[in-house]
Scaffold this motif. Structure first.
Motif, short mmCIF file in Angstrom:
data_model
loop_
_atom_site.label_atom_id
_atom_site.label_comp_id
_atom_site.label_asym_id
_atom_site.label_seq_id
_atom_site.Cartn_x
_atom_site.Cartn_y
_atom_site.Cartn_z
N PHE A 93 0.84 -1.20 0.00
CA PHE A 93 0.00 0.00 0.00
C PHE A 93 0.88 1.26 0.00
CE2 PHE A 93 -2.38 3.31 2.32
CZ PHE A 93 -3.47 3.41 1.47
N VAL A 94 0.62 2.12 -0.96
CA VAL A 94 1.37 3.38 -1.06
C VAL A 94 0.52 4.50 -0.48
CG1 VAL A 94 2.51 4.99 -2.64
CG2 VAL A 94 2.52 2.53 -3.14
N LYS A 95 1.07 5.20 0.48
CA LYS A 95 0.33 6.30 1.11
C LYS A 95 0.21 7.49 0.15
CE LYS A 95 1.47 5.30 5.93
NZ LYS A 95 2.09 5.82 7.16
N LYS A 96 -0.91 8.16 0.21
CA LYS A 96 -1.12 9.34 -0.62
C LYS A 96 -0.27 10.48 -0.09
CE LYS A 96 -5.74 8.37 -2.37
NZ LYS A 96 -7.14 8.85 -2.43
N ARG A 97 0.43 11.13 -1.00
CA ARG A 97 1.28 12.25 -0.60
C ARG A 97 0.55 13.58 -0.84
NH1 ARG A 97 6.39 10.60 -4.09
NH2 ARG A 97 4.70 9.90 -5.40
N PRO A 98 0.74 14.54 0.03
CA PRO A 98 0.08 15.84 -0.18
C PRO A 98 0.73 16.62 -1.31
CG PRO A 98 1.49 15.90 1.75
CD PRO A 98 1.56 14.50 1.24
#
Length: 262
Positions: A93-98
């Protein structure tokens, strides 16, 4: 067995002596001394006869016997102490980056020759080939330019510096300051109110709504253009600068932009 002497950090006079590495790299990432040579240099042969204490680790049971009720279930069953996962993800799972926050904090840099009052040549867009006057650089990194509108029909626009050629011609705007209202928010697209299609209405009766500048934009355009035209008239070659802005830029055969001086 004689103890191994530690490397001295100071000499007899008390001065600090820099430590030299036992092994160094030659060209191409090759070490000067081999593994067997370093065995001798470090005097590791002295430690060969010594016996080190063996630390025993207690093995923990992975499985355990569990009692199960019911006459037909066998009474006991061997199960894992820690139950393994039923499902494993096929992809990490890749975290969403701001991304928006990061982009807003980027440092904007404008080319050194793009200063307010410089005449630019537009290389792309609806007004491709026109010569315009640079007013200022906005916080987003885009350039605010104007024709003026009365000379070449180019209104107040935002242009990326990638699609622009900076010329040596420059107009002195003096103490004129562009209104602070002319920022990135000023040029945001206005949402058009779309009418709902009626079931009984004719298909061909619908018309495409076009963007029409409001009175405020027309007023701002006039104010900016009057200041720029005043600066053009004050220029030593004002008449030629006005004609220069009216003319379109184009290349003919055997003309190369990288060999030209603008």
């Amino acid at each position: 067995m004689a103890p191994v002497e530690k490397a001295k950090k100071t000499d007899k006079s008390g001065k600090k002596v820099a430590k030299h590495p036992l092994n160094t790299y030659l060209h191409g990432g090759v070490l000067r001394y081999s593994k067997s040579q370093m065995y001798k240099r470090r005097a590791q042969w002295r430690l060969k006869g010594t016996k080190r204490p063996v630390v025993k680790t207690l093995k923990k049971d992975i499985k355990k016997v569990k009692k199960i009720g019911g006459p037909k279930n066998g009474g006991e069953r061997t199960v894992y102490v820690q139950k393994p996962k039923a499902n494993y993800p096929t992809k990490r799972f890749v975290k969403k980056r701001p991304a928006k926050n990061v982009f807003s904090k980027h440092q904007r840099k404008v080319r050194s020759n793009l200063k307010p009052g410089t005449v630019l040549i537009l290389l792309a867009g609806r007004h491709q080939g026109k010569r315009v006057v640079l007013l200022k650089s906005l916080s987003s990194g885009l350039l605010l330019v104007t024709g003026p509108f009365c000379l070449n029909s180019c209104p107040l626009r935002r242009v990326s510096q990638r699609y622009v050629i900076g010329t040596s011609t420059r107009i002195d705007l003096g103490d004129y300051k562009v209104p602070e209202t002319l920022d990135d928010a000023y040029f945001r697209r206005l949402k058009l109110n779309k009418q709902k299609k009626s079931a009984e209405g004719d298909i061909f009766a619908t018309k495409k709504e076009r963007f029409v500048p409001n009175e405020q934009r027309k007023k701002d355009q006039k104010e900016v253009d009057t200041a720029v035209l005043k600066a053009i008239k004050a220029h030593a070659d004002g008449k030629f600068v006005a004609k220069y802005l009216k003319s379109m830029f184009a290349l003919h055969s055997s003309q190369y932009p990288h060999r030209m001086r603008f």
